[in-house]
Design an enzyme around this catalytic site. Sequence first.
Site, PDB file in Angstrom:
ATOM      1  CB  SER A 133      -0.837  -0.015   1.269  1.00  0.00           C
ATOM      2  OG  SER A 133      -1.286   1.276   1.582  1.00  0.00           O
ATOM      3  CB  SER A 134       0.452   4.628  -1.422  1.00  0.00           C
ATOM      4  OG  SER A 134      -0.824   4.904  -0.909  1.00  0.00           O
ATOM      5  CB  CYS A 135      -0.153   3.851   4.162  1.00  0.00           C
ATOM      6  SG  CYS A 135      -0.271   2.118   4.564  1.00  0.00           S
ATOM      7  CE1 TYR A 137      -3.053  -3.101   5.479  1.00  0.00           C
ATOM      8  CE2 TYR A 137      -2.221  -1.047   4.569  1.00  0.00           C
ATOM      9  CZ  TYR A 137      -2.811  -2.288   4.389  1.00  0.00           C
ATOM     10  OH  TYR A 137      -3.153  -2.696   3.125  1.00  0.00           O
ATOM     11  CE  LYS A 158      -0.696  -5.199   3.214  1.00  0.00           C
ATOM     12  NZ  LYS A 158      -0.912  -6.455   2.475  1.00  0.00           N
ATOM     13  CG  HIS A 211     -10.156   2.643   2.253  1.00  0.00           C
ATOM     14  ND1 HIS A 211     -10.265   1.282   2.104  1.00  0.00           N
ATOM     15  CD2 HIS A 211      -8.942   2.861   2.804  1.00  0.00           C
ATOM     16  CE1 HIS A 211      -9.169   0.709   2.555  1.00  0.00           C
ATOM     17  NE2 HIS A 211      -8.342   1.636   2.984  1.00  0.00           N
TER      18      HIS A 211
HETATM   19  O1  GFB Z   1      -9.568   6.598   2.817  1.00  0.00           O
HETATM   20  P1  GFB Z   1      -9.150   6.947   4.189  1.00  0.00           P
HETATM   21  O2  GFB Z   1      -9.909   6.328   5.308  1.00  0.00           O
HETATM   22  O3  GFB Z   1      -7.654   6.547   4.389  1.00  0.00           O
HETATM   23  O4  GFB Z   1      -9.236   8.532   4.381  1.00  0.00           O
HETATM   24  P2  GFB Z   1      -6.191   7.140   4.212  1.00  0.00           P
HETATM   25  C1  GFB Z   1      -8.719   9.447   3.455  1.00  0.00           C
HETATM   26  C2  GFB Z   1      -9.070  10.861   3.850  1.00  0.00           C
HETATM   27  O5  GFB Z   1     -10.490  11.043   3.690  1.00  0.00           O
HETATM   28  C3  GFB Z   1      -8.748  11.245   5.293  1.00  0.00           C
HETATM   29  C4  GFB Z   1     -11.032  11.661   4.848  1.00  0.00           C
HETATM   30  O6  GFB Z   1      -8.276  12.566   5.315  1.00  0.00           O
HETATM   31  C5  GFB Z   1     -10.131  11.138   5.980  1.00  0.00           C
HETATM   32  O7  GFB Z   1     -10.242  11.964   7.125  1.00  0.00           O
HETATM   33  N1  GFB Z   1     -12.461  11.316   4.994  1.00  0.00           N
HETATM   34  C6  GFB Z   1     -13.483  12.194   4.879  1.00  0.00           C
HETATM   35  C7  GFB Z   1     -12.982  10.123   5.280  1.00  0.00           C
HETATM   36  N2  GFB Z   1     -14.656  11.609   5.131  1.00  0.00           N
HETATM   37  C8  GFB Z   1     -14.373  10.302   5.377  1.00  0.00           C
HETATM   38  C9  GFB Z   1     -15.198   9.184   5.701  1.00  0.00           C
HETATM   39  O8  GFB Z   1     -16.426   9.269   5.826  1.00  0.00           O
HETATM   40  N3  GFB Z   1     -14.572   7.992   5.857  1.00  0.00           N
HETATM   41  C10 GFB Z   1     -13.204   7.846   5.716  1.00  0.00           C
HETATM   42  N4  GFB Z   1     -12.658   6.639   5.867  1.00  0.00           N
HETATM   43  N5  GFB Z   1     -12.402   8.914   5.464  1.00  0.00           N
HETATM   44  C11 GFB Z   1      -5.711   4.643   4.637  1.00  0.00           C
HETATM   45  C12 GFB Z   1      -4.760   3.925   5.564  1.00  0.00           C
HETATM   46  O9  GFB Z   1      -5.359   5.964   4.798  1.00  0.00           O
HETATM   47  O10 GFB Z   1      -5.542   4.333   3.285  1.00  0.00           O
HETATM   48  C13 GFB Z   1      -4.528   2.536   5.178  1.00  0.00           C
HETATM   49  O11 GFB Z   1      -5.227   4.072   6.879  1.00  0.00           O
HETATM   50  C14 GFB Z   1      -4.330   2.345   3.694  1.00  0.00           C
HETATM   51  O12 GFB Z   1      -3.437   2.049   5.877  1.00  0.00           O
HETATM   52  C15 GFB Z   1      -5.404   3.018   2.908  1.00  0.00           C
HETATM   53  O13 GFB Z   1      -3.074   2.824   3.294  1.00  0.00           O
HETATM   54  C16 GFB Z   1      -5.203   2.927   1.414  1.00  0.00           C
HETATM   55  O14 GFB Z   1      -5.860   7.371   2.763  1.00  0.00           O
HETATM   56  O15 GFB Z   1      -5.953   8.317   5.098  1.00  0.00           O
END
Ligand code: GFB
Length: 317
Positions: free
Chosen positions: A110-112, A139, A143, A182
């Site tokens: 993953s890119s993280c 995580y 990875k 996500h």
């Molecule tokens: O997709 P996401 O949960 O993961 O969140 P990451 C991306 C951005 O969207 C963050 C915002 O800035 C969240 O605060 N966001 C806005 C929301 N509204 C929402 C919502 O309703 N739900 C969610 N989930 N986010 C993950 C990593 O990071 O990405 C994993 O934690 C993995 O390890 C994955 O790498 C691909 O992009 O921040």
Amino acid sequence: MTLQKNSKIYIAGHRGMVGSAILRKLEREGYTNLIGRTSQELDLRDQAAVSRFFQTEKPEFVFLAAAKVGGILANNTQRGEFIYDNLMIASNIIHAAWQQDVQKLLFLGSSCIYPKLAPQPLQEEFLLSGPLEETNQPYAIAKIAGIELCNAYRAQYGCNFISAMPTNLYGPNDNYDLNTSHVLPALIRKIHEAKHRQAPAVEIWGTGTPRREFLHVDDLADACYFLMRHYNQPDLINIGTGVDLTIRELAELIQQTIGYQGQLQFDAFKPDGTPRKLLDVSRLADLGWQASIALSDGIASTYDSFLQPQVVSSGLG
Ligand code: GFB
């Protein structure tokens, strides 16, 4: 040995969003000897069970798409499960693949895995060059361990195990549970429901300023198939579109697709996560692969699949 139409191919995680896309791709390409196990049939955290499965089935090629995944909240709150499950899955499968002489294995990260404040776009060389994003460190470390397992087994035992790092993914069979999903599926669900309730506003986590890159999972499956046929190097390789946008812009795009007229309300008390993670995709582009599904088209077809969920094929041996 190269991939043949009757090669025995194990897709670990074939019911998940990524594994099911790889399965669809291989079926479309005419592969006839595909195998998979549901998590009820085979607990990938159980080393003895994984070892028995490899001994019995002896797959020739492995797509390692099984993982415990989730969005920012799940990563941040289920930290023990994210590190343990992912370490065990990667260790057990990679070790068994070596023991059973698997011809080639593709590990997906993953890119993280890249440092939180690394220069953008993220080049593969930036791995381990600085501190990680705190919300998904468990995580990311699991990875990174998977990448190192592939490299170490290649160096010591000569295994052709490769690692690819996809950017944020979306598409059919995604998780729409608001606590664990996500951002893209979460916003599809929230905005769809707000439209139907005629709610005046919809809540978006964070400030809306973080930038993210989104790749349709069918593009990812196409890239994995490409790498399985053409890439045999120890160096990890990024898979993305090379284009990103802010969370606010993403929300607006989803709003347009769904046709919701209400307000976007940003909750700055929710975490933003890493400010930006745009992959440098030039290594993969130089090999001759690039993404083909535009984000607006991908969101439209993903919204269709949200409205009419497909049953995932599970008729594998
Ligand atoms: O997709 P996401 O949960 O993961 O969140 P990451 C991306 C951005 O969207 C963050 C915002 O800035 C969240 O605060 N966001 C806005 C929301 N509204 C929402 C919502 O309703 N739900 C969610 N989930 N986010 C993950 C990593 O990071 O990405 C994993 O934690 C993995 O390890 C994955 O790498 C691909 O992009 O921040």
